[in-house]
Design a protein around this motif. Structure first.
Motif, mmCIF file in Angstrom:
data_model
loop_
_atom_site.group_PDB
_atom_site.id
_atom_site.type_symbol
_atom_site.label_atom_id
_atom_site.label_comp_id
_atom_site.label_asym_id
_atom_site.label_seq_id
_atom_site.Cartn_x
_atom_site.Cartn_y
_atom_site.Cartn_z
ATOM 1 N N GLY A 81 -8.924 -0.841 3.510
ATOM 2 C CA GLY A 81 -8.979 -1.791 4.614
ATOM 3 C C GLY A 81 -8.157 -3.029 4.304
ATOM 4 O O GLY A 81 -7.652 -3.194 3.193
ATOM 5 N N VAL A 82 -8.031 -3.859 5.300
ATOM 6 C CA VAL A 82 -7.284 -5.109 5.181
ATOM 7 C C VAL A 82 -8.198 -6.232 5.627
ATOM 8 O O VAL A 82 -8.876 -6.129 6.657
ATOM 9 C CB VAL A 82 -6.003 -5.067 6.062
ATOM 10 C CG1 VAL A 82 -5.260 -6.389 6.018
ATOM 11 C CG2 VAL A 82 -5.101 -3.935 5.633
ATOM 12 N N ILE A 83 -8.226 -7.304 4.868
ATOM 13 C CA ILE A 83 -9.047 -8.458 5.218
ATOM 14 C C ILE A 83 -8.131 -9.575 5.673
ATOM 15 O O ILE A 83 -7.202 -9.966 4.956
ATOM 16 C CB ILE A 83 -9.892 -8.921 3.994
ATOM 17 C CG1 ILE A 83 -10.802 -7.790 3.533
ATOM 18 C CG2 ILE A 83 -10.691 -10.180 4.355
ATOM 19 C CD1 ILE A 83 -11.484 -8.068 2.211
ATOM 20 N N GLU A 84 -8.386 -10.091 6.869
ATOM 21 C CA GLU A 84 -7.586 -11.172 7.410
ATOM 22 C C GLU A 84 -8.442 -12.426 7.526
ATOM 23 O O GLU A 84 -9.630 -12.345 7.816
ATOM 24 C CB GLU A 84 -7.072 -10.815 8.807
ATOM 25 C CG GLU A 84 -6.127 -9.622 8.817
ATOM 26 C CD GLU A 84 -5.634 -9.322 10.210
ATOM 27 O OE1 GLU A 84 -5.080 -10.238 10.860
ATOM 28 O OE2 GLU A 84 -5.814 -8.174 10.649
ATOM 29 N N ARG A 133 -3.986 -15.646 6.586
ATOM 30 C CA ARG A 133 -3.568 -14.804 5.464
ATOM 31 C C ARG A 133 -4.128 -13.402 5.653
ATOM 32 O O ARG A 133 -5.086 -13.209 6.360
ATOM 33 C CB ARG A 133 -4.088 -15.349 4.135
ATOM 34 C CG ARG A 133 -3.560 -16.686 3.715
ATOM 35 C CD ARG A 133 -4.237 -17.178 2.476
ATOM 36 N NE ARG A 133 -4.287 -16.124 1.450
ATOM 37 C CZ ARG A 133 -3.764 -16.243 0.249
ATOM 38 N NH1 ARG A 133 -3.165 -17.334 -0.116
ATOM 39 N NH2 ARG A 133 -3.867 -15.250 -0.618
ATOM 40 N N VAL A 134 -3.530 -12.481 4.964
ATOM 41 C CA VAL A 134 -4.056 -11.112 4.943
ATOM 42 C C VAL A 134 -4.510 -10.846 3.543
ATOM 43 O O VAL A 134 -3.836 -11.177 2.581
ATOM 44 C CB VAL A 134 -2.985 -10.093 5.367
ATOM 45 C CG1 VAL A 134 -3.493 -8.676 5.212
ATOM 46 C CG2 VAL A 134 -2.554 -10.353 6.796
ATOM 47 N N ALA A 159 0.856 -1.186 0.000
ATOM 48 C CA ALA A 159 0.000 0.000 0.000
ATOM 49 C C ALA A 159 0.891 1.234 0.000
ATOM 50 O O ALA A 159 1.611 1.480 0.956
ATOM 51 C CB ALA A 159 -0.912 0.000 1.220
ATOM 52 N N VAL A 208 -6.299 2.168 -0.729
ATOM 53 C CA VAL A 208 -6.477 1.013 0.146
ATOM 54 C C VAL A 208 -7.382 1.476 1.277
ATOM 55 O O VAL A 208 -7.080 2.441 1.974
ATOM 56 C CB VAL A 208 -5.124 0.510 0.695
ATOM 57 C CG1 VAL A 208 -5.337 -0.597 1.720
ATOM 58 C CG2 VAL A 208 -4.239 0.032 -0.450
#
Length: 144
Positions: A136-139, A143-144, A11, A134
């Motif tokens: 957000g981040v999905i976990e 894994r991310v 990012a 970007v």
């Protein structure tokens, strides 16, 4: 929506993001770099140090690009430190480790410098998408 797979997603396409994306892609990893702006974009100029020019930039393979950009060459610097009015000046060549052809750095125009690094990331195989924020981040599933 088609599923895309990358080994690393970065990012930000500034100097840090472009550098890490390039270094990770160089041995063959699949890298996606997302940058919210479209380059070139305005940033305040910056004074590089010899270790950046002759170390990191050499590893990235952009030393010729920097030389061709005709940035102002710096052979040292000056600081005003604390309450003392007289500046502390130094020459990079004063250090035995920097004497010779590596005793300089550049004062760069950041928009051009950042674009050099981002274009280099593309040449190294990084998938670069400008104008992509970007949010957000999905976990999940380790894994991310």
């Amino acid at each position: 929506m088609p599923v895309e797979e990358f080994d690393v997603v970065v990012a930000g396409g500034g100097p840090a993001g472009s550098t890490v994306a390039s270094l990770v892609a160089m041995p063959g990893h699949r890298v996606l770099l997302l940058e919210k702006e479209v380059f070139p974009r305005y940033q305040i100029g910056e004074s590089l140090l010899p270790s950046t020019v002759h170390g990191v930039c050499r590893l990235l393979g952009v030393t010729d690009d920097l030389a061709a950009a005709d940035f102002r060459v710096r052979r040292g610097g000056a600081f005003r430190w604390g309450a003392r009015p007289e500046p502390w000046t130094f020459s990079f060549a004063d250090s035995p480790r920097l004497a010779g052809p590596t005793s300089f750095a550049y004062q760069v125009e950041r928009a051009r410098f950042d674009e050099i690094l981002l274009n280099n990331a593309k040449r190294k195989g990084v998938e670069v998408r400008e104008g992509c924020s970007v949010t957000g981040v999905i976990e999940g599933e380790e894994r991310v």
